[in-house]
Design a protein around this motif. Structure first.
Motif, PDB file in Angstrom:
ATOM      1  N   SER A 193      80.197  50.356  33.577  1.00 33.75           N
ATOM      2  CA  SER A 193      80.847  51.248  33.226  1.00 33.75           C
ATOM      3  C   SER A 193      80.831  51.756  31.862  1.00 33.75           C
ATOM      4  O   SER A 193      82.442  52.484  31.537  1.00 33.75           O
ATOM      5  N   SER A 194      80.485  50.611  31.186  1.00 35.58           N
ATOM      6  CA  SER A 194      81.063  51.086  29.667  1.00 35.58           C
ATOM      7  C   SER A 194      81.270  50.658  29.523  1.00 35.58           C
ATOM      8  O   SER A 194      82.454  50.331  28.059  1.00 35.58           O
ATOM      9  N   GLY A 195      82.065  48.902  30.116  1.00 39.27           N
ATOM     10  CA  GLY A 195      82.623  48.314  29.877  1.00 39.27           C
ATOM     11  C   GLY A 195      84.105  48.663  30.231  1.00 39.27           C
ATOM     12  O   GLY A 195      85.222  47.096  30.004  1.00 39.27           O
ATOM     13  N   ASP A 196      84.490  49.666  31.200  1.00 40.28           N
ATOM     14  CA  ASP A 196      85.630  49.878  31.341  1.00 40.28           C
ATOM     15  C   ASP A 196      86.447  49.033  32.703  1.00 40.28           C
ATOM     16  O   ASP A 196      87.713  49.061  33.136  1.00 40.28           O
ATOM     17  N   SER A 197      85.537  48.576  33.290  1.00 40.77           N
ATOM     18  CA  SER A 197      86.189  47.778  34.154  1.00 40.77           C
ATOM     19  C   SER A 197      86.876  46.413  33.885  1.00 40.77           C
ATOM     20  O   SER A 197      87.450  45.847  34.383  1.00 40.77           O
ATOM     21  N   LEU A 198      86.394  46.099  32.895  1.00 37.80           N
ATOM     22  CA  LEU A 198      86.621  44.466  32.277  1.00 37.80           C
ATOM     23  C   LEU A 198      87.961  45.169  31.275  1.00 37.80           C
ATOM     24  O   LEU A 198      88.550  44.243  30.654  1.00 37.80           O
ATOM     25  N   ARG A 199      87.994  46.170  30.466  1.00 39.23           N
ATOM     26  CA  ARG A 199      88.765  46.374  29.301  1.00 39.23           C
ATOM     27  C   ARG A 199      90.090  46.571  30.063  1.00 39.23           C
ATOM     28  O   ARG A 199      90.384  46.904  31.091  1.00 39.23           O
ATOM     29  N   GLY A 200      91.805  45.231  29.401  1.00 39.10           N
ATOM     30  CA  GLY A 200      92.934  45.369  30.472  1.00 39.10           C
ATOM     31  C   GLY A 200      92.560  44.949  31.149  1.00 39.10           C
ATOM     32  O   GLY A 200      94.095  44.166  31.934  1.00 39.10           O
ATOM     33  N   SER A 201      91.435  44.032  31.498  1.00 39.20           N
ATOM     34  CA  SER A 201      91.989  42.984  32.614  1.00 39.20           C
ATOM     35  C   SER A 201      92.215  41.916  32.177  1.00 39.20           C
ATOM     36  O   SER A 201      91.795  41.003  31.055  1.00 39.20           O
ATOM     37  N   PRO A 202      93.478  40.604  33.085  1.00 37.42           N
ATOM     38  CA  PRO A 202      93.606  40.004  32.321  1.00 37.42           C
ATOM     39  C   PRO A 202      92.544  38.341  32.850  1.00 37.42           C
ATOM     40  O   PRO A 202      92.638  37.327  32.266  1.00 37.42           O
ATOM     41  N   TRP A 203      91.451  39.409  33.906  1.00 39.58           N
ATOM     42  CA  TRP A 203      90.756  37.738  33.919  1.00 39.58           C
ATOM     43  C   TRP A 203      89.204  38.121  33.002  1.00 39.58           C
ATOM     44  O   TRP A 203      88.334  37.163  33.794  1.00 39.58           O
ATOM     45  N   ALA A 204      89.061  39.126  33.238  1.00 38.52           N
ATOM     46  CA  ALA A 204      87.174  39.028  32.364  1.00 38.52           C
ATOM     47  C   ALA A 204      87.274  39.625  30.325  1.00 38.52           C
ATOM     48  O   ALA A 204      86.158  39.665  30.209  1.00 38.52           O
ATOM     49  N   GLU A 205      88.913  40.474  30.558  1.00 33.58           N
ATOM     50  CA  GLU A 205      88.507  41.254  29.102  1.00 33.58           C
ATOM     51  C   GLU A 205      88.046  39.780  27.777  1.00 33.58           C
ATOM     52  O   GLU A 205      87.469  41.023  27.032  1.00 33.58           O
ATOM     53  N   PHE A 263      85.182  38.411  28.128  1.00 34.84           N
ATOM     54  CA  PHE A 263      84.327  39.018  27.862  1.00 34.84           C
ATOM     55  C   PHE A 263      83.496  39.964  27.415  1.00 34.84           C
ATOM     56  O   PHE A 263      83.291  39.089  26.184  1.00 34.84           O
ATOM     57  N   TYR A 264      84.668  40.757  27.972  1.00 35.12           N
ATOM     58  CA  TYR A 264      83.940  41.845  26.687  1.00 35.12           C
ATOM     59  C   TYR A 264      84.509  41.723  24.907  1.00 35.12           C
ATOM     60  O   TYR A 264      83.687  42.254  24.167  1.00 35.12           O
ATOM     61  N   GLU A 265      85.149  40.989  24.440  1.00 34.35           N
ATOM     62  CA  GLU A 265      86.057  41.055  23.495  1.00 34.35           C
ATOM     63  C   GLU A 265      84.648  39.970  22.710  1.00 34.35           C
ATOM     64  O   GLU A 265      84.656  40.538  21.618  1.00 34.35           O
ATOM     65  N   PHE A 266      84.192  38.743  23.597  1.00 31.11           N
ATOM     66  CA  PHE A 266      83.334  37.680  23.105  1.00 31.11           C
ATOM     67  C   PHE A 266      82.210  38.539  23.295  1.00 31.11           C
ATOM     68  O   PHE A 266      81.171  38.385  21.878  1.00 31.11           O
ATOM     69  N   MET A 267      81.646  39.691  23.963  1.00 25.57           N
ATOM     70  CA  MET A 267      80.189  40.493  24.129  1.00 25.57           C
ATOM     71  C   MET A 267      80.286  41.896  22.494  1.00 25.57           C
ATOM     72  O   MET A 267      79.160  42.105  22.134  1.00 25.57           O
ATOM     73  N   GLY A 268      81.432  42.648  22.443  1.00 23.11           N
ATOM     74  CA  GLY A 268      81.329  43.282  21.381  1.00 23.11           C
ATOM     75  C   GLY A 268      80.973  44.527  22.566  1.00 23.11           C
ATOM     76  O   GLY A 268      79.847  44.719  23.595  1.00 23.11           O
ATOM     77  N   GLU A 269      81.860  46.087  22.567  1.00 31.27           N
ATOM     78  CA  GLU A 269      80.942  46.776  22.748  1.00 31.27           C
ATOM     79  C   GLU A 269      80.577  47.944  23.185  1.00 31.27           C
ATOM     80  O   GLU A 269      80.212  47.923  24.573  1.00 31.27           O
ATOM     81  N   HIS A 270      80.206  47.272  22.215  1.00 32.03           N
ATOM     82  CA  HIS A 270      78.610  47.930  22.074  1.00 32.03           C
ATOM     83  C   HIS A 270      77.484  47.465  23.235  1.00 32.03           C
ATOM     84  O   HIS A 270      76.514  48.248  23.869  1.00 32.03           O
ATOM     85  N   ILE A 271      77.299  46.167  23.526  1.00 33.19           N
ATOM     86  CA  ILE A 271      76.470  45.891  24.504  1.00 33.19           C
ATOM     87  C   ILE A 271      76.972  46.461  25.850  1.00 33.19           C
ATOM     88  O   ILE A 271      75.750  46.791  26.183  1.00 33.19           O
ATOM     89  N   PHE A 272      77.991  47.346  26.321  1.00 33.23           N
ATOM     90  CA  PHE A 272      78.699  47.448  26.869  1.00 33.23           C
ATOM     91  C   PHE A 272      77.931  48.610  27.708  1.00 33.23           C
ATOM     92  O   PHE A 272      77.627  49.535  28.707  1.00 33.23           O
ATOM     93  N   LYS A 273      78.468  49.596  26.801  1.00 32.57           N
ATOM     94  CA  LYS A 273      78.209  51.243  26.136  1.00 32.57           C
ATOM     95  C   LYS A 273      76.583  51.452  25.888  1.00 32.57           C
ATOM     96  O   LYS A 273      75.859  52.393  26.493  1.00 32.57           O
ATOM     97  N   GLY A 274      75.996  50.527  25.734  1.00 30.33           N
ATOM     98  CA  GLY A 274      73.845  50.232  25.899  1.00 30.33           C
ATOM     99  C   GLY A 274      73.924  50.055  27.212  1.00 30.33           C
ATOM    100  O   GLY A 274      72.390  49.811  27.392  1.00 30.33           O
ATOM    101  N   ASP A 275      74.371  49.164  27.777  1.00 28.02           N
ATOM    102  CA  ASP A 275      73.601  48.847  28.845  1.00 28.02           C
ATOM    103  C   ASP A 275      73.842  50.183  30.011  1.00 28.02           C
ATOM    104  O   ASP A 275      75.026  50.321  30.663  1.00 28.02           O
ATOM    105  N   LEU A 276      72.670  50.679  29.747  1.00 32.40           N
ATOM    106  CA  LEU A 276      72.609  52.397  31.147  1.00 32.40           C
ATOM    107  C   LEU A 276      72.047  51.676  32.032  1.00 32.40           C
ATOM    108  O   LEU A 276      70.992  50.473  32.439  1.00 32.40           O
TER     109      LEU A 276
END
Length: 659
Positions: free
Chosen positions: A171-183, A185-198
């Protein structure tokens, strides 16, 4: 962010007129909106124009006066012919450039009718210089070439920040942001890779499986850029592109001529389509463990012996940069109605620099598949299918395309194809000129080490293909490492661990370096420094054990599809005494057995196994150089391959004749 520069060249032999045109158009460019950095420059002759176009990668368009005199400066008709000759020369040198002509209004009908046959983009009236109007037309045409419809729309949608109630699950990276286990990955890949993954749930982004909007527009622009009638984006790589074409063209039992050196996806396509393959053995360079083109004589004989073949597929250029003289081969196939497919996975950049042309499509190929990601700026798996077959049944093609394409394509991958096309169209010539210069420099530097040596075309070719007009892509550099004192595996490890360098591939005594539009001067310097340091160690040359030479193709007893879909049984390559299992000789392979690299099958489904093939596979397993063997299954430590059982064979119809 750097701003683009777009130079437009005017060609007119009247110095004062030329000066006025350049001055007026530059004034218009300053007065009006100019996002592409358009400027105008002038030259007075065809020779100067061609020299400028060759030297200046920033030139994006040319305006030629139709009265440009030839070298002889003869009659008016000859002068006009000279201008058209210049148009031809421009297209031969850089087909991506927009070309316009200056004409006299009273000659409009005569000139325009001629120009319509010359792929000229437009014309202006010489005696009525509307500089603002001319500039707007030129700017609009360049904007159209630089347009990336899908990428622009994807970016627009992302910035609209819609709440997602659809796939994908992050969901545009919302499942990863704030996760102690997966954030992380979100930071490494960058927000736009998730926002553009539609998802295909977003109508404004069109559908890859049934494009009618921006994806279709992007494909049409790509077709024009690459010189095709139609272009289709592929997000499963050229592997899938090859299968789509084969399944479109071939029905079960149809003959296909194919280079045995073709990528494994082609051999998979044979199984899927149920085709009857006629395998052509490629030339092999045993001194360096390299595989080259199929000799022309072999291809011509195969065409004459199989006039009923439906299609032929060849690889050009090869992994090592060897490319066929395609035009006579394609013409010979077309004389008998044989469709020609060229796997240009490693050669997608060729359209944008005369050093690499002609392309497969320019030589008359019906289909070309290209791994845009291999040599251009697209993401991995992003490829294109180019079609020039006027008789293509697009409905059948689309059905096969959709059979292999995911209903959840990666939208960032599609955007990368759009952007890669734009970049090559707008600055491909400049970037490839730089790459060629770096390749020449690197070759000279490597040879200067006195230990490492770049192999020339003559080193790579066997005698049987030296008269076939084969050429070498200079951006693929093969280096003989046999004098450096390391095995190739040791050298690769040293380059990786000590010098932070990862190479493309290797044989038992060579490494291959791939230069692309992303190669930089600093990378060249670091590689040279590493090789020079290694050469100065003065290590005594090691004895390098050759990888066993791949056996020639034997024969097919059954259609590959029929053999593949049998249950079969696993049979060991070694007997109880850990020796070659002689009992395998005469059995029929049910799988494709592929040493990788280079990826050439030593066995295909339906092929008769010989003692030479068994020995080759066993020797490869025991080889000093680590090689993957796709299709070999290990039962514990025992290597096995799948073969047909007697019961399997009883249910199959043997081919009437050996292939």
């Amino acid at each position: 962010m750097p701003k683009p520069v777009s130079r437009i060249l005017l060609v007119n032999d009247e110095k004062l007129v030329l000066k006025a045109l350049v001055k007026g158009l530059n004034a218009a460019a300053r007065q009006l909106d100019n996002p592409l950095g358009i400027t105008f420059a002038g030259v007075e002759s065809s020779a100067e124009a061609l020299a400028a176009i060759q030297a200046d990668g920033e030139i994006q368009a040319v305006i030629v006066d139709d009265q440009l005199p030839g070298d002889s400066g003869k009659a008016r008709g000859k002068q006009r012919l000279s201008a058209l000759n210049l148009v031809h020369e421009i297209h031969a040198l850089r087909p991506e450039l927009d070309v316009y002509v200056l004409i006299a209004q009273e000659n409009e009908d005569e000139v325009v009718n001629t120009l319509l046959c010359e792929t000229v983009d437009g014309y202006f009236y010489r005696d009525d210089p509307d500089y603002l109007g001319w500039y707007r037309i030129l700017n609009a045409q360049l904007q159209e070439r630089a347009h990336t419809p899908f990428y622009d729309k994807l970016k627009q949608y992302v910035f609209m920040a819609k709440d997602a109630w659809h796939t994908p699950g992050h969901s545009s990276g919302d499942s990863l942001r704030g996760s102690p286990w997966a954030e992380d990955f979100y930071e490494f890949m960058g927000e736009h890779i998730f926002k553009g993954d539609l998802s295909c749930s977003v109508p404004m982004l069109d559908s890859l499986l049934h494009p009618t909007g921006i994806i279709e527009e992007a494909q049409q622009i790509a077709a024009k850029a690459f010189g095709a009638r139609r272009t289709f984006f592929a997000t499963n790589g050229t592997s899938t592109a090859n299968k789509v074409i084969l399944q479109t063209l071939l029905a079960p039992g149809d003959k296909l001529l194919l280079d045995r050196n073709c990528h494994k996806s082609v051999h998979h396509g044979v199984v899927i389509s149920g085709a009857l393959p006629v395998y052509l053995d490629s030339s092999t360079n045993e001194e360096y463990g390299l595989f080259g083109p199929v000799p022309k004589a072999v291809i011509f004989r195969a065409i004459e012996a199989n006039k009923d073949a439906r299609a032929m597929i060849l690889t050009s250029c090869t992994y090592d940069g060897l490319r066929y003289d395609l035009k006579p081969i394609i013409e010979a196939a077309h004389q008998h109605g044989i469709k020609v497919i060229i796997d240009e996975a490693w050669y997608g950049h060729a359209r944008f620099h005369p050093e690499f042309r002609p392309t497969a499509l320019e030589c008359g190929a019906d289909f070309a598949t290209q791994s845009t990601h291999k040599v251009m700026s697209a993401f991995s798996q992003a490829s294109m299918i180019h079609v020039n077959d006027a008789s293509l049944d697009e409905h059948v093609f689309r059905e096969n395309y959709n059979m292999h394409t995911s209903t959840s394509p990666q939208y960032s991958m599609i955007a990368s194809l759009d952007v890669a096309r734009k970049q090559m169209s707008m600055e491909g010539y400049k970037l490839l000129s730089r790459t060629l210069a770096l390749a020449a420099e690197l070759k000279e530097l490597i040879n200067a080490t006195g230990v490492f040596r770049v192999l020339e075309l003559d080193d790579l070719l066997q005698d049987e293909v030296k008269g076939d007009g084969v050429r070498l892509d200079p951006t693929k550099i093969t280096v003989d490492i046999s004098a450096c004192g390391y095995t190739v595996d040791e050298l690769q490890k040293l380059l990786f661990e000590r010098f932070n360098i990862q190479i493309e591939k290797s044989t038992f005594n060579t490494i291959t370096l791939l230069l692309t539009i992303g190669t930089t001067k600093s990378k060249v310097s670091r590689l040279y420094d590493a090789l020079m340091r290694i050469s100065r160690e003065g290590r005594a040359p090691r004895r390098l054990y050759r990888t066993p030479a791949i056996p020639h193709f034997t024969s097919l007893k059954y259609l590959p599809r029929d053999a593949f879909y049998c249950g079969g049984q696993l049979a060991p390559l070694l007997d109880e005494a850990d020796q070659v299992n002689a009992k395998l000789a005469g059995r029929i392979s049910a799988d494709q057995i592929v040493p990788y690299p280079p990826g050439i099958p030593v066995l295909v489904p339906g092929q008769v196994i010989t003692p030479e093939i068994i020995s080759y596979l066993v020797n490869l397993l025991r080889s000093q150089k680590q090689v993957e063997l796709h299709g070999v299954v290990f039962d514990g430590w025992l290597p096995c391959i799948r073969v047909l059982t007697d019961a399997d064979e009883q249910g199959l119809r043997p081919l009437d004749a050996e292939v």
